[in-house]
Scaffold this active site. Structure first.
Site, mmCIF file in Angstrom:
data_model
loop_
_atom_site.group_PDB
_atom_site.id
_atom_site.type_symbol
_atom_site.label_atom_id
_atom_site.label_comp_id
_atom_site.label_asym_id
_atom_site.label_seq_id
_atom_site.Cartn_x
_atom_site.Cartn_y
_atom_site.Cartn_z
ATOM 1 N N SER A 57 27.583 50.044 76.036
ATOM 2 C CA SER A 57 28.275 49.551 74.838
ATOM 3 C C SER A 57 29.424 50.436 74.373
ATOM 4 C CB SER A 57 27.272 49.359 73.695
ATOM 5 O OG SER A 57 26.497 48.207 73.912
ATOM 6 N N LYS A 60 32.756 48.759 73.945
ATOM 7 C CA LYS A 60 33.216 48.119 72.710
ATOM 8 C C LYS A 60 34.318 48.910 72.016
ATOM 9 C CE LYS A 60 28.812 45.730 71.870
ATOM 10 N NZ LYS A 60 27.973 46.175 72.982
ATOM 11 N N SER A 117 26.445 46.800 67.293
ATOM 12 C CA SER A 117 26.747 46.781 68.729
ATOM 13 C C SER A 117 26.631 45.354 69.273
ATOM 14 C CB SER A 117 25.816 47.723 69.497
ATOM 15 O OG SER A 117 26.337 48.022 70.777
#
Length: 305
Positions: A57, A60, A117
């Site tokens: 993640s 991101k 997230s």
């Protein structure tokens, strides 16, 4: 004779345990790490920083960077409405709980990515800006622009994908550029919780409020990488960015990130570099005016938060 035999047995039992920490005293208990002084770009700590690892993640951060670019160029506004598709709704992993057909502002999607997230929020954003393939193309072009030569993105959220890899060095380049161009991004990354569709989502970055000065930025996990984090903290006039990749557990990741941040600010980071690949901070120098460079600081830094 009996006494000698007893001593030999005792040495066999304790020898490996005492030797292991000494051999690895300079390393964090993770796969890879790179710690940088934000203001000067000086490397404070490095550990296998060019090892390729799935970003999870942490991907991101690049997705959010592109949104800031699009807003800055006048092609978008944080107030823009985004209609959620079925494809975004059904996205697995960590989500902010988007529902098919609802309309959400770009600002709220940014919070969803930073705090919860939200993999679903990333898909919604990518679809809003031309579709997932086109958006991923933008991500990779931005990576090349930033000099992230060992990074390839395959999707906008970091879910497992063959060939999606990065390095601690590349993620440092990303984080430094991101915060330099858009320091206001920390208002998203330091938010502790959001509420969407009646569900409260806490920030996945547990160093917020637990490690002095931490105000961002992102955590991540997939099986292939382990537990990752880009963490930044500001103490006094100094800011440090730590990229820590491949912790076996989230507790290990958080502990080691806090440990190296504390050591960096206290000036004790040079005691950790025996097994590392770059020099530490020059002897006698400290990032913090109030930091004390001694063994006690390292003991405090090792504490599990």
């Amino acid at each position: 004779m009996r006494r000698v035999l007893f001593l030999l047995i005792l040495l066999c039992l304790i020898g490996p345990r005492t030797a292991f920490p000494a051999k690895n005293a300079g390393k964090l208990a993770v796969k890879s790490a790179l710690v940088t002084e934000y203001g000067t770009g000086r490397t404070l700590y490095s550990q296998d920083a060019d090892r390729q690892i799935p970003p999870a993640s942490l991907t991101k951060v690049m997705t959010m960077y592109l949104v800031f670019d699009l807003v800055a160029s006048g092609k978008a506004s944080f107030a823009d409405p985004v209609r959620i598709s079925r494809n975004a709704d059904k996205t697995g992993g960590s989500t902010m709980g988007l529902r098919t057909g609802e309309v959400v502002s770009l600002d709220e999607l940014m919070r969803g990515m930073a705090v919860a997230s939200g993999n679903d929020a990333c898909i919604a954003v990518a679809e809003h800006f031309g579709g997932v393939p086109a958006f991923v193309g933008m991500m990779n072009r931005k990576a090349r622009e930033l000099g992230m030569s060992s990074t390839t993105f395959k999707n906008p959220n970091g879910l497992p994908a063959p060939g999606q890899v990065t390095t601690a060095r590349d993620l440092t380049k990303l984080a430094v550029s991101y915060l330099r161009h858009y320091p206001q991004a920390l208002r998203y990354h330091s938010t502790t919780e959001i509420n969407h569709n009646g569900a409260v989502h806490g920030n996945t970055n547990r160093l917020l409020g637990a490690c002095d000065g931490v105000d961002g930025i992102k955590t991540g996990y997939v099986d292939a990488s382990g537990y990752n984090i880009i963490a930044t903290a500001k103490r006094g006039d100094s800011r440090v960015i730590a990229v820590v990749l491949g912790g076996r557990t989230k507790q290990t990741r958080n502990r080691e990130a806090a440990r190296v941040l504390d050591a960096s600010f206290s000036g004790a980071v040079e005691t950790m570099t025996a097994a590392c690949d770059v020099p530490a901070v020059a002897p006698g120098k400290s990032l913090s005016k109030h930091g004390k460079r001694h063994a006690k600081a390292m003991q405090v830094a090792k504490a599990d938060r």
